[in-house]
Design an enzyme around this catalytic site. Structure first.
Site, PDB file in Angstrom:
ATOM      1  N   HIS A  87      58.914  67.164  59.040  1.00  4.94           N
ATOM      2  CA  HIS A  87      58.372  67.187  60.401  1.00  4.94           C
ATOM      3  C   HIS A  87      58.185  68.635  60.859  1.00  4.94           C
ATOM      4  CE1 HIS A  87      57.998  64.368  64.064  1.00  4.94           C
ATOM      5  NE2 HIS A  87      57.289  65.453  64.291  1.00  4.94           N
ATOM      6  N   ARG A 101      52.996  60.721  64.286  1.00  3.12           N
ATOM      7  CA  ARG A 101      54.258  60.055  64.582  1.00  3.12           C
ATOM      8  C   ARG A 101      54.565  59.064  63.470  1.00  3.12           C
ATOM      9  NH1 ARG A 101      55.019  63.646  67.127  1.00  3.12           N
ATOM     10  NH2 ARG A 101      55.493  63.941  69.337  1.00  3.12           N
ATOM     11  N   GLU A 106      63.213  58.444  60.546  1.00  2.00           N
ATOM     12  CA  GLU A 106      63.594  59.788  60.119  1.00  2.00           C
ATOM     13  C   GLU A 106      64.598  60.449  61.062  1.00  2.00           C
ATOM     14  OE1 GLU A 106      59.935  62.015  60.231  1.00  2.00           O
ATOM     15  OE2 GLU A 106      60.010  62.261  62.404  1.00  2.00           O
ATOM     16  N   ASP A 156      54.280  64.122  56.944  1.00  2.03           N
ATOM     17  CA  ASP A 156      55.164  65.077  57.607  1.00  2.03           C
ATOM     18  C   ASP A 156      56.139  64.357  58.527  1.00  2.03           C
ATOM     19  OD1 ASP A 156      55.970  67.799  58.268  1.00  2.03           O
ATOM     20  OD2 ASP A 156      55.096  67.406  60.246  1.00  2.03           O
TER      21      ASP A 156
END
Length: 327
Positions: A293, A232, A261, A256
């Site tokens: 992500h 996260r 975001e 990632d």
């Protein structure tokens, strides 16, 4: 039995059709996130399925309860976008998804190797036919110590993958597991920070873990530490990452997911004016590898996320188990 599914990507449609037929339910598919403004799309549905961009706060849950929605299921493992207290108060069951940890674990190891072997600047050079080696010398994982923060299913699988590289593995978790301890040494956070060349995060986002990677914790790490986050974004303080990459305290990042975001992830923003300066600035460093992500994004995981959502909603509605139920 009817379900309304939101944030449905094209790659999920086949899985939804297959699962709806298999369990005998009707599913209405909507590409947009669920909001108060379009909650009417759930009229006549007893269950709702979403992804992480649908923020199921108290007001939205109230709107769903007024429409006799009894179950909300997120097709994600994380559930911090759902107000669980409000769901419980309104008698709405909250479910999250489950999928095999292998995809994220393999992606994590890939990130570690990409950063250690300076793949990003090597790729840049290759695209302009610059095949020089200066500045690209990497490190071998077998000679390093890797710290794994969080040893749930994904963290434990990362450790299992790393055993083949011959590196020393340290682990931190409030709830140590005997099987993990066969391959990793459980230590406290201070010990993990001080001794790890690479640190990878696999923790849920809770009040206690928000910004667990911050200026203070980074200061306790080795110079040149490599940090990886496939969990996260809010686990890491974005400003602290930028400052410590600039100061060369952090030797590399594999990200990632990054905090703030939300307006970017899984959207095409090529022609937009972006205001998220932190992410734009961070991603330009040669030792920072960032993706959209997508560590979870495999064929098996997508089908499992849809299946969990449809199966979970039907199971709750059939059994009448109206309570908050998360895996």
């Amino acid at each position: 039995m009817r379900i309304a599914a939101f944030e449905v990507r094209d790659d999920e449609r086949e899985a939804f059709a297959a699962e709806a037929e298999r369990v005998g339910v009707d599913v209405d598919l909507h590409a947009e996130p669920l909001t108060e403004g379009n909650a009417h799309l759930a009229d006549g549905c007893e269950g709702v399925s979403t992804l992480g961009q649908s923020h199921l706060d108290a007001a939205l849950l109230e709107a769903l309860a007024q429409r006799d929605v009894k179950v909300v299921a997120t097709r994600t493992i994380g559930y911090n976008h759902i107000d669980l207290d409000a769901a419980k108060r309104l008698g709405i069951v909250a479910l999250n998804a489950d999928y095999a940890p292998n995809g994220v674990a393999e992606y994590t190891v890939m990130f570690i190797l990409l950063v250690l072997r300076n793949y990003k600047p090597a790729l840049w050079r290759g695209q302009v036919y610059d095949f020089s080696l200066q500045g690209l010398q990497g490190r071998e994982l077998r000679n390093l110590t890797v710290g794994v923060m969080g040893t749930g299913r994904i963290g434990a699988t990362v450790i299992e993958c790393l055993t083949g590289f011959g590196c020393r593995i340290l682990a931190y978790d409030p709830h140590p597991k005997a099987k993990v301890a066969e391959h990793a040494e459980y230590v406290d956070l201070d010990t993990l920070y001080a001794n790890s060349d690479v640190i990878t995060l696999h923790m849920p986002l809770l009040d206690s873990t928000y910004h667990i990677i911050n200026r203070e914790s980074i200061a306790r790490m080795k110079d040149g530490v490599v940090l990886v986050n496939c969990a996260r974004g809010e686990l890491m303080d974005l400003d602290a990452l930028i400052d410590n990459i600039e100061a060369e305290k952090i030797g590399g990042l594999g990200l990632d997911t990054v905090e703030t975001e939300g307006d970017l992830i899984h959207r095409d923003r090529r022609t937009d004016i972006l205001t998220n300066r932190g992410i734009a600035y961070l991603r330009q460093f040669p030792n920072v590898v960032m993706t959209q992500h997508m560590a979870f994004y495999t064929d098996a995981a997508v089908h499992s996320m849809v299946s969990c959502s449809v199966d979970g909603i039907k199971s709750v509605l059939q059994t009448g188990g109206f309570r908050t139920r998360l895996v």
